[in-house]
Enzyme design. Structure first.
Site, PDB file in Angstrom:
ATOM      1  N   CYS A 103      40.572-143.545 -43.572  1.00 23.23           N
ATOM      2  CA  CYS A 103      40.609-142.498 -44.581  1.00 23.23           C
ATOM      3  C   CYS A 103      39.626-142.903 -45.667  1.00 23.23           C
ATOM      4  CB  CYS A 103      42.019-142.293 -45.135  1.00 23.23           C
ATOM      5  SG  CYS A 103      42.682-143.709 -46.046  1.00 23.23           S
ATOM      6  N   THR A 104      39.517-142.123 -46.727  1.00 22.96           N
ATOM      7  CA  THR A 104      38.504-142.371 -47.757  1.00 22.96           C
ATOM      8  C   THR A 104      38.519-143.798 -48.282  1.00 22.96           C
ATOM      9  OG1 THR A 104      38.642-140.047 -48.432  1.00 22.96           O
ATOM     10  CG2 THR A 104      37.572-141.571 -49.949  1.00 22.96           C
TER      11      THR A 104
END
Length: 226
Positions: A103-104
């Site tokens: 994820c980010t």
């Protein structure tokens, strides 16, 4: 030769399963060494176009679950049961291995997903939460820990070809169920010599075991006098 730089928060979850933040082009030299078959993007932020093209050229599938399950709401925290369920069912499918969860930041959504996997694996909830906190550090979120605590692992459907580390877990659970079947008192525990596990594991690590070992004896003469 391209530089071998792992993405931030990279770690091995289980054999054939990895976690990290979203990899960039600067990480592709390292990513290639993993021989990935699948990249699961859990956040709403997509991979860079150049990264996507490079992965596709290498035959790596990209599952953008974060965008698929995104909810247009100011209350949306980037997490949902459907998202985590789909991600964990991918983790349990060896046809998709080796697999990278990302994820980010590689912390919150990925961390929650991995902690839910730990919960599914039978870890104590305190240990599953600690796994999340180990990566989040002082940035841990109450909403994330609440999600882990409340996540219903019965939603997950294991595929017919689970990874060896999960199959080993199932075998142990089946053995424990058979081992303590019909046990209603400490005296009824049958400690067989063929169990290869150490005694403390054979007893204390079984959820079906009685709360007191059958080997414990109480000597009336050893009781303290009042």
């Amino acid at each position: 030769m391209p530089p071998v730089v792992p993405p931030a928060m990279f770690a091995t979850v289980e054999d054939g399963v990895y976690r990290s933040c979203i990899p960039g082009m600067q990480n592709m030299g390292f990513i290639e060494t993993l021989g990935l078959r699948t990249v699961v993007v859990l956040g709403n932020e997509p991979l860079e176009d150049a990264v996507t093209k490079k992965l596709q050229k290498a035959g790596v599938g990209v599952m953008e679950l974060g965008r698929e399950y995104w909810v247009p709401s100011t209350k949306w925290i980037g997490l949902g049961e459907d998202l985590v369920k789909k991600a964990l069912e991918a983790v349990l499918d060896t046809n998709l291995h080796p697999l990278l969860l990302c994820c980010t930041t590689g912390v919150h959504i990925t961390g929650v997903t991995v902690s839910c996997l730990r919960k599914f694996q039978g870890w104590a909830i305190t240990c599953a939460l600690e796994d999340y906190r180990a990566y989040a550090d002082t940035n841990n979120r109450t909403s994330c820990m609440h999600f882990i605590n409340q996540f219903d692992t019965s939603l997950i459907t294991a595929p017919p070809n689970p990874p060896s580390w999960y199959q080993a877990q199932l075998d142990h659970e089946e053995g424990d169920t058979h081992y303590f079947s019909g046990v209603h008192s400490p005296e009824a525990v049958n400690y067989s010599s063929h169990d290869p596990r150490p005694a403390y594991k054979a007893f204390y690590f079984c959820t079906m075991a009685p709360s007191v070992s059958g080997k414990v004896c109480y000597d009336e003469n050893s009781k303290r006098k009042k």
